[in-house]
Design a protein around this motif. Structure first.
Motif, PDB file in Angstrom:
ATOM      1  N   HIS A  51       0.847  -1.187   0.000  1.00 33.70           N
ATOM      2  CA  HIS A  51       0.000   0.000   0.000  1.00 33.70           C
ATOM      3  C   HIS A  51       0.885   1.240   0.000  1.00 33.70           C
ATOM      4  N   TYR A  52       0.321   2.322  -0.488  1.00 33.69           N
ATOM      5  CA  TYR A  52       1.071   3.545  -0.768  1.00 33.69           C
ATOM      6  C   TYR A  52       0.281   4.748  -0.274  1.00 33.69           C
ATOM      7  N   ALA A  53       0.987   5.760   0.170  1.00 36.35           N
ATOM      8  CA  ALA A  53       0.324   6.982   0.625  1.00 36.35           C
ATOM      9  C   ALA A  53       1.215   8.177   0.329  1.00 36.35           C
ATOM     10  N   GLY A  54       0.583   9.307   0.090  1.00 39.62           N
ATOM     11  CA  GLY A  54       1.360  10.510  -0.185  1.00 39.62           C
ATOM     12  C   GLY A  54       0.524  11.579  -0.856  1.00 39.62           C
ATOM     13  N   TYR A  55       1.210  12.531  -1.443  1.00 38.92           N
ATOM     14  CA  TYR A  55       0.564  13.696  -2.051  1.00 38.92           C
ATOM     15  C   TYR A  55       0.680  13.679  -3.568  1.00 38.92           C
ATOM     16  N   ILE A  56      -0.356  14.193  -4.201  1.00 39.25           N
ATOM     17  CA  ILE A  56      -0.332  14.525  -5.627  1.00 39.25           C
ATOM     18  C   ILE A  56      -0.616  16.022  -5.738  1.00 39.25           C
ATOM     19  N   THR A  57       0.299  16.768  -6.338  1.00 35.20           N
ATOM     20  CA  THR A  57       0.082  18.200  -6.539  1.00 35.20           C
ATOM     21  C   THR A  57      -0.816  18.396  -7.749  1.00 35.20           C
ATOM     22  N   VAL A  58      -1.970  19.034  -7.533  1.00 34.28           N
ATOM     23  CA  VAL A  58      -2.926  19.223  -8.622  1.00 34.28           C
ATOM     24  C   VAL A  58      -2.850  20.621  -9.220  1.00 34.28           C
ATOM     25  N   ASN A  59      -2.143  21.543  -8.535  1.00 37.38           N
ATOM     26  CA  ASN A  59      -1.939  22.878  -9.084  1.00 37.38           C
ATOM     27  C   ASN A  59      -0.594  23.391  -8.591  1.00 37.38           C
ATOM     28  N   GLU A  60       0.375  23.418  -9.488  1.00 35.35           N
ATOM     29  CA  GLU A  60       1.738  23.805  -9.111  1.00 35.35           C
ATOM     30  C   GLU A  60       1.815  25.272  -8.691  1.00 35.35           C
ATOM     31  N   ASN A  61       1.132  26.148  -9.421  1.00 36.64           N
ATOM     32  CA  ASN A  61       1.214  27.576  -9.133  1.00 36.64           C
ATOM     33  C   ASN A  61       0.706  27.924  -7.736  1.00 36.64           C
ATOM     34  N   GLY A 115       0.247  25.668  -5.288  1.00 36.33           N
ATOM     35  CA  GLY A 115       0.693  24.733  -4.270  1.00 36.33           C
ATOM     36  C   GLY A 115      -0.464  23.944  -3.679  1.00 36.33           C
ATOM     37  N   ARG A 116      -1.326  23.434  -4.562  1.00 39.01           N
ATOM     38  CA  ARG A 116      -2.514  22.692  -4.132  1.00 39.01           C
ATOM     39  C   ARG A 116      -2.220  21.207  -4.256  1.00 39.01           C
ATOM     40  N   ALA A 117      -2.360  20.473  -3.146  1.00 36.28           N
ATOM     41  CA  ALA A 117      -1.978  19.059  -3.142  1.00 36.28           C
ATOM     42  C   ALA A 117      -3.020  18.228  -2.396  1.00 36.28           C
ATOM     43  N   LEU A 118      -3.348  17.063  -2.955  1.00 35.38           N
ATOM     44  CA  LEU A 118      -4.329  16.151  -2.367  1.00 35.38           C
ATOM     45  C   LEU A 118      -3.627  14.903  -1.838  1.00 35.38           C
ATOM     46  N   GLY A 146      -8.764  16.618   5.733  1.00 29.24           N
ATOM     47  CA  GLY A 146      -7.685  15.759   6.200  1.00 29.24           C
ATOM     48  C   GLY A 146      -6.326  16.410   6.035  1.00 29.24           C
ATOM     49  N   PHE A 147      -5.441  15.713   5.305  1.00 28.34           N
ATOM     50  CA  PHE A 147      -4.083  16.217   5.086  1.00 28.34           C
ATOM     51  C   PHE A 147      -3.956  17.041   3.806  1.00 28.34           C
ATOM     52  N   SER A 148      -5.007  17.121   3.001  1.00 25.63           N
ATOM     53  CA  SER A 148      -4.937  17.860   1.736  1.00 25.63           C
ATOM     54  C   SER A 148      -4.929  19.365   2.002  1.00 25.63           C
ATOM     55  N   TYR A 149      -4.208  20.112   1.160  1.00 23.98           N
ATOM     56  CA  TYR A 149      -3.994  21.527   1.467  1.00 23.98           C
ATOM     57  C   TYR A 149      -3.731  22.345   0.209  1.00 23.98           C
ATOM     58  N   SER A 150      -3.772  23.671   0.396  1.00 20.11           N
ATOM     59  CA  SER A 150      -3.292  24.599  -0.619  1.00 20.11           C
ATOM     60  C   SER A 150      -2.438  25.650   0.070  1.00 20.11           C
TER      61      SER A 150
END
Length: 462
Positions: A41-51, A53-56, A128-132
């Motif tokens: 199993h795997y966990a971590g962030y995917i950045t959905v908007n680089e400009n 800094g939005r990451a899920l 949760g842990f998702s942020y911008s």
């Protein structure tokens, strides 16, 4: 492949050397207290908007067996503002459930990754842990924003896990994900016209889903009355004064006061599970004291979220687990020196939600026309999005019935009732609340398996 176990931590040792997945940067190798398992199993962030800094944040579990042959399923919880990791993954259908000691986890014998590769996503940002890193992003949260970010997440996730790129794909979820899931499915379907963006979406699965605001409200108050939560007098006032299809419903004072009485009575019990105890001493419901007034100011017809669940203390257990520094480090959300804040539901998101579709039934019609499988299920002791709400909403579609209402069975018992329509299957779970897998783990796994195989739930007791 062998497991190495210690007193509290568990990790993989691959004697055949690192593989492309075994050496993956998001591989979880030392989750505290994890039971020994034979899947990665795997966990971590995917950045959905680089400009911005939005990451899920995501947590992905390979199927327990033959992961290369099994489909990929994305699970979403709703709220809006609630965590799919805190609910779906570790209270309902994931392989590791938070334990009642409030600090650890235990193995789930009825995990849905027995049947599929399961991907859990904390969405939108602020959940949760998702942020911008850009504060204005939080002012724009709504259905369309969430669908677009989740769609971007999927394509970027495929870059990390390219072997799943052409895999059969399904989306599942419950509660407010009743809007997230169809909206994402429609976005995928529309963009599939571009071969470079193609995702093999075969179907969606929705549990106690918010579907059509007007019918959701009507079903909620009718259910409360029919289950003796409110008086005949209160129900009569609502019936006579409330037009739930009106955008100005709360301008009628008699209506708003009567609906407030429904919410007041539901605060005395667990709206998500009428017949199970509440967590005594839990003050979570205090957030809901003025929820209808807030909705009236926003002119919103969204049904309020009132915290609760099957084990009403489970939310607290999840909160304790995800605040552990060693857990956060294992899941790649912290460097191990400073813990990040985490909550199972961010009520600020609910109160500030800027964009919601009053009905996703037109999306249902589009998906059905496209041949995408839709299954809807409903735990019949849920007062929040009750079985009546779902039945009223489905009835509004006017679909032809292909297989009439009948019981369906699991382990020689009636699990509920099912009716099949052209393009849609609806089933109930007898004696289950809002989060069905918490109440009926074995039968919900069997139902999930039938959904993936495109087979009707069992119509035979033996």
């Amino acid at each position: 492949m062998h497991r190495v176990t210690g007193e509290r931590h568990w990790r993989w040792r691959d004697e055949n050397g690192p593989s492309s997945l075994g050496n993956h940067e998001d591989l979880v190798t030392d989750l505290p207290g994890q039971p020994p398992v034979d899947f990665r199993h795997y966990a971590g962030y995917i950045t959905v908007n680089e400009n911005n800094g939005r990451a899920l944040f995501y947590w992905f579990y390979e199927a327990m067996s033959q992961p290369d042959e099994k489909p990929l399923v994305l699970w979403l919880n709703g709220g809006p503002g609630c965590s799919s990791v805190g609910y779906g993954a570790t209270q309902e259908i994931g392989p590791f459930l938070v334990d009642t000691d409030g600090r650890g986890i235990k193995f789930n014998n009825f995990s849905w990754n027995k049947e599929a590769n399961m991907l859990f996503l904390e969405s939108p940002i602020g959940v949760g842990f998702s942020y911008s890193n850009t504060s204005i992003d939080y002012d724009n949260l709504g259905d369309e924003f969430t669908a677009n970010d989740t769609y971007t997440f999927l394509h970027k996730w495929y870059l990390k896990f390219p072997s799943y790129r052409k895999r059969v794909f399904y989306i599942a979820g419950e509660s407010y994900a009743g809007k997230y899931v169809p909206e994402l499915a429609e976005l995928i379907h529309d963009n599939n016209k571009d071969p470079s963006l193609y995702i093999q979406l075969n179907g969606i699965l929705l549990g106690n889903p918010e579907t059509y605001d007007a019918e959701d409200w009507r079903g909620m108050v009718d259910y409360a009355w029919s289950h003796a939560v409110v008086s005949d007098e209160t129900h009569k006032i609502i019936t006579e004064t409330c037009d739930f299809k009106s955008s100005d419903i709360w301008s009628n004072e008699d209506c708003s006061e009567a609906v407030d009485e429904v919410l007041k009575q539901y605060k005395e019990i667990d709206i998500y599970s009428l017949y199970t105890p509440v967590c005594i001493g839990d003050t979570a419901s205090s957030d809901d004291k003025s929820v209808l007034k807030i909705m009236m100011k926003r002119k919103s017809n969204m049904i309020p979220r009132i915290l609760g669940g099957f084990d009403p203390c489970l939310d607290g257990y999840a909160n304790a687990f995800y605040h552990r520094l060693d857990v956060q480090k294992a899941l790649h959300v912290s460097d191990g020196h400073r813990a990040k804040n985490w909550s199972i539901c961010n009520m600020d998101i609910f109160y500030s939600w800027a964009d919601t579709k009053p009905s996703v039934l037109p999306i249902y019609q589009n998906l059905i026309a496209a041949g995408i499988r839709i299954w809807v299920y409903s735990g019949d002791t849920d007062g929040r999005v009750p079985v009546l709400s779902t039945r009223y909403s489905i009835s509004a579609l006017g679909l032809p019935i292909t297989k009439a209402w009948r019981p369906w069975y699991h382990e020689k018992q009636v699990s509920g009732w099912v009716e099949e329509y052209e393009g849609l299957t609806f089933a109930t779970f007898r004696g289950a609340g809002h989060a069905v897998p918490c109440f009926k783990p074995s039968s919900s796994l069997a139902f999930f398996s039938a959904f993936l195989q495109g087979e009707s739930p069992s119509s035979s007791r033996y």
